[in-house]
Design an enzyme around this catalytic site. Sequence first.
Site, mmCIF file in Angstrom:
data_model
loop_
_atom_site.group_PDB
_atom_site.id
_atom_site.type_symbol
_atom_site.label_atom_id
_atom_site.label_comp_id
_atom_site.label_asym_id
_atom_site.label_seq_id
_atom_site.Cartn_x
_atom_site.Cartn_y
_atom_site.Cartn_z
ATOM 1 N N SER A 60 -42.323 -6.728 17.105
ATOM 2 C CA SER A 60 -41.838 -5.406 16.717
ATOM 3 C C SER A 60 -40.440 -5.477 16.093
ATOM 4 O O SER A 60 -40.243 -6.209 15.122
ATOM 5 C CB SER A 60 -41.884 -4.471 17.937
ATOM 6 N N ASP A 219 -48.718 -3.220 16.248
ATOM 7 C CA ASP A 219 -47.580 -3.803 16.940
ATOM 8 C C ASP A 219 -48.046 -4.712 18.089
ATOM 9 O O ASP A 219 -48.873 -4.318 18.904
ATOM 10 C CB ASP A 219 -46.714 -2.660 17.492
#
Length: 385
Positions: A60, A219
């Site tokens: 991320s 993600d």
Amino acid sequence: MTDSPRAKKALPPDLCDIVKQYERTALVFQGGGALGAYQAGVYEALAEVGCEPNWISGVSIGAINSAIIAGNTPENRVPRLREFWETISARKAAPWAPEGDIYRQLRNQVSATLTILQGQPGFFRPRVPSPWLLPAGATGATSFYDTSPLRDTLLKLVDFDLINSGEKRFSVGAVNVRTGNFIYFDNKDTVIAPEHIMASGALPPGFPAVKIDSEYYWDGGVVSNTPLQFLLDQPDHPSALVFQVDLFSARGPLPRDMYDVAERQKDITYSSRTRYTTDVFRRVQELRQKLYESLQRIPEQLRTEEDMALIDDYASSGPVNICHLIYQEKPYERESKDYEFSYTTMREHWQTGYEDTVKTLQRREWLKMPDDIGIVVHDIHRISE
């Protein structure tokens, strides 16, 4: 952002020599949105003393920070990190608010609300019309924000040819939307592009899945918010000094209101569970040692090629030393801390990461290579690890 000369004087003069004893120096970045400026401060402190990682990985926002570091020459890494964070945190919220925790909390909430309504420059922008108003299958129907500004920012700040040169090992985590399988895009076997970084940071439902080849990815934090296990699971076992930089703490106080509940839930969901990962690795190492000792009892002429390979593998293994840095939230930060991108808060996060790293590096004994082939963990916020 920092008073670098004062920090340098407080550090051991032979720090670089200690670090160079390890075959692998790794920097592991957790996901955490706006809290990621803390990681930039960590890297700045490491860079000042010449403690450069030869493997950098992230998930991320950690993937974005990792890409900026790996995708620049040493003299440009901190300036590019600063440019990124100053770009996405340029907005100032409620500058009229007086000092004090309660007013700071109000100002942070205003900033977080502006993020929801307006997005962040150079990062993401709201979709118009809302995905709720679009038919299934339409472009933009599966996310609230458009992340195309991030692609432009990455192309501006990151030299992907440098990442793919293999000068540093580089890996970022994502999850396949269709299969639910976790995957690491690693420059050892993948040509890294902006899409790989964007995929690692495509947290639903805010951000859209990113298409790479014929698959779509979200993600990596949906499955695991740290690359530590990926690093420890590698088939080779060199001596390694690992700086794991987490943005959410697994430990925290009992909630006292609904805001605390939302924050605590987020902390637990996205914490790295480092203790579990390292405990599993420690047990595996203990089993490897017992296997090695058992194989040593077999007469050499009776050992198979597989036996010899296992003996050689263990004999060439080294210890793993983890310096675990965990961001400690401020009293006025609430559940919106990972999307509160104000300039003031960004500077605080950066400075805190810098100071925590200096304190860690001052513990010279922590950096020395352990005697046994195993794993040790050090944390300035939890001394009795």
